[in-house]
Design a protein around this motif. Structure first.
Motif, short mmCIF file in Angstrom:
data_model
loop_
_atom_site.label_atom_id
_atom_site.label_comp_id
_atom_site.label_asym_id
_atom_site.label_seq_id
_atom_site.Cartn_x
_atom_site.Cartn_y
_atom_site.Cartn_z
N ARG A 166 -107.79 -75.57 -44.50
CA ARG A 166 -108.66 -74.52 -45.04
C ARG A 166 -109.95 -74.37 -44.22
NH1 ARG A 166 -105.26 -76.37 -48.42
NH2 ARG A 166 -104.47 -75.10 -50.15
N ASN A 167 -110.24 -75.34 -43.40
CA ASN A 167 -111.45 -75.29 -42.59
C ASN A 167 -111.17 -75.02 -41.12
OD1 ASN A 167 -113.14 -75.88 -44.80
ND2 ASN A 167 -112.68 -78.05 -44.64
N MET A 198 -117.21 -83.29 -47.22
CA MET A 198 -116.48 -83.92 -48.32
C MET A 198 -116.29 -85.41 -48.03
SD MET A 198 -115.24 -82.13 -51.03
CE MET A 198 -114.41 -80.64 -50.50
N VAL A 222 -112.48 -75.64 -52.32
CA VAL A 222 -113.19 -75.19 -51.11
C VAL A 222 -114.05 -73.97 -51.42
CG1 VAL A 222 -112.88 -74.20 -48.82
CG2 VAL A 222 -111.53 -76.19 -49.50
N GLN A 223 -113.52 -73.02 -52.17
CA GLN A 223 -114.28 -71.81 -52.50
C GLN A 223 -115.50 -72.11 -53.36
OE1 GLN A 223 -111.29 -69.32 -54.31
NE2 GLN A 223 -110.12 -69.13 -52.40
N LEU A 251 -107.68 -80.10 -46.65
CA LEU A 251 -108.99 -79.56 -46.31
C LEU A 251 -109.03 -79.04 -44.89
CD1 LEU A 251 -111.43 -82.04 -48.06
CD2 LEU A 251 -110.82 -79.73 -48.74
N ASP A 259 -118.98 -80.42 -52.39
CA ASP A 259 -118.95 -81.29 -51.21
C ASP A 259 -119.18 -82.75 -51.55
OD1 ASP A 259 -121.61 -81.24 -51.88
OD2 ASP A 259 -122.33 -80.67 -49.88
N PHE A 301 -106.88 -76.84 -54.12
CA PHE A 301 -107.71 -76.99 -52.93
C PHE A 301 -108.37 -75.67 -52.53
CE2 PHE A 301 -105.53 -81.06 -52.43
CZ PHE A 301 -106.61 -81.87 -52.07
N ASP A 302 -107.68 -74.55 -52.74
CA ASP A 302 -108.32 -73.26 -52.48
C ASP A 302 -109.59 -73.13 -53.32
OD1 ASP A 302 -106.41 -72.48 -50.65
OD2 ASP A 302 -105.36 -71.12 -52.01
#
Length: 282
Positions: free
Chosen positions: A280-281, A1, A228-229, A277, A233, A224-225
């Protein structure tokens, strides 16, 4: 990202005077800046060269109005809208802009008292297809933006803009997702982001009061969920507005000071995006 900052927080046009701000944004950790493309008579090649030297990528934003409305019933007005979209794309190419976003699909702030007619939708698709064909020749992508119902009536939800882009049916034409407009219009944030699919070209991170992301009422967890899903990018670009410029404040209906200063907003906003981010990563 990658992370971007819309320069409309400081100015309605990018000149040499804006370059120190760009250098500060690079120092903070931004990857790109979003250029307001309203004045089409600036030396965008020179601006692009200086931003290359600073090390910042570029996206851009523009609008259309009543006099150049791409969905007007007047064919000459529609043609002017396409012409100005093309001229804007020339400026983008000169500045090294990767993607042009915004509500250049129809006139901002102009209303008929109803939703779009079949003809208006058809004219919009035709106008955007002509714009997309030209965009391909100059190497710039299009990110069509849905706005809330108080700002336009052609595209209000991201499902609308996704359907619109698919009817334009050109590889250079996609959509932009915006957390501010989504917060007003969408019943499901997740479904709004999913609607873009492979046509999701750009994302604006914008708080419900247009100030510092993460300090207002937007449902950031779901946003954000879902981002990301989705596998997106590209750029996450902050769009915030303040009182620095009277004409921008008037257009965005801002008359209360809601953050300490522009650079602090940019710094805290970037920290917020990166933290969301990273969580979540992990």
């Amino acid at each position: 990202m990658k992370y971007g900052m819309n320069l409309l927080l400081w100015s309605g046009e990018v000149t040499e005077e804006m370059l120190p701000v760009c250098e500060q944004l690079k120092g903070i950790g931004y990857d790109s800046v979003e250029l307001p493309m309203f004045n089409l008579d600036l030396d965008y090649a020179k601006i692009g060269k200086r931003l290359d030297e600073i090390g910042l990528g570029r996206t851009a934003v523009t609008i259309r109005g009543e006099e150049d409305n791409p969905i007007s019933c007047d064919q000459a007005v529609r043609a002017k809208g396409v012409e100005l979209n093309k001229k804007t794309l020339d400026c983008c190419a000169a500045a090294g802009v990767e993607i042009l976003v915004g509500p250049y699909h129809s006139a901002i702030g102009l209303f008929s008292g109803a939703g779009p007619t079949e003809d208006e939708w058809k004219w919009g698709v035709e106008s955007m297809r002509a714009t997309a064909e030209y965009a391909e020749t100059v190497g710039v992508k299009l990110g069509v933006e849905a706005l809330n119902r108080f700002e336009c009536y052609l595209l209000n939800c991201h499902g609308d803009s996704a359907r619109f882009a698919r009817e334009v049916d050109h590889p250079s034409c996609g959509i932009m997702y915006d957390t501010f407009h989504s917060n007003i219009e969408e019943k499901s944030i997740t479904e709004a982001i999913q609607a873009g699919g492979d046509k999701l070209f750009h994302i604006h991170i914008s708080e419900n009061d247009r100030s510092t992301p993460g300090k207002g009422g937007v449902n950031w967890k779901e946003n954000f969920d879902a981002i990301v899903q989705s596998g997106y990018d590209g750029y996450l670009t902050i769009e915030a507005f303040g009182l620095a410029l009277p004409e921008i404040a008037a257009a965005t209906k801002i008359w209360r000071k809601m953050f300490s200063d522009e650079l602090t907003l940019a710094k805290e906003g970037l920290e917020f995006m990166k933290a969301e981010l990273a969580a979540r990563n992990a």
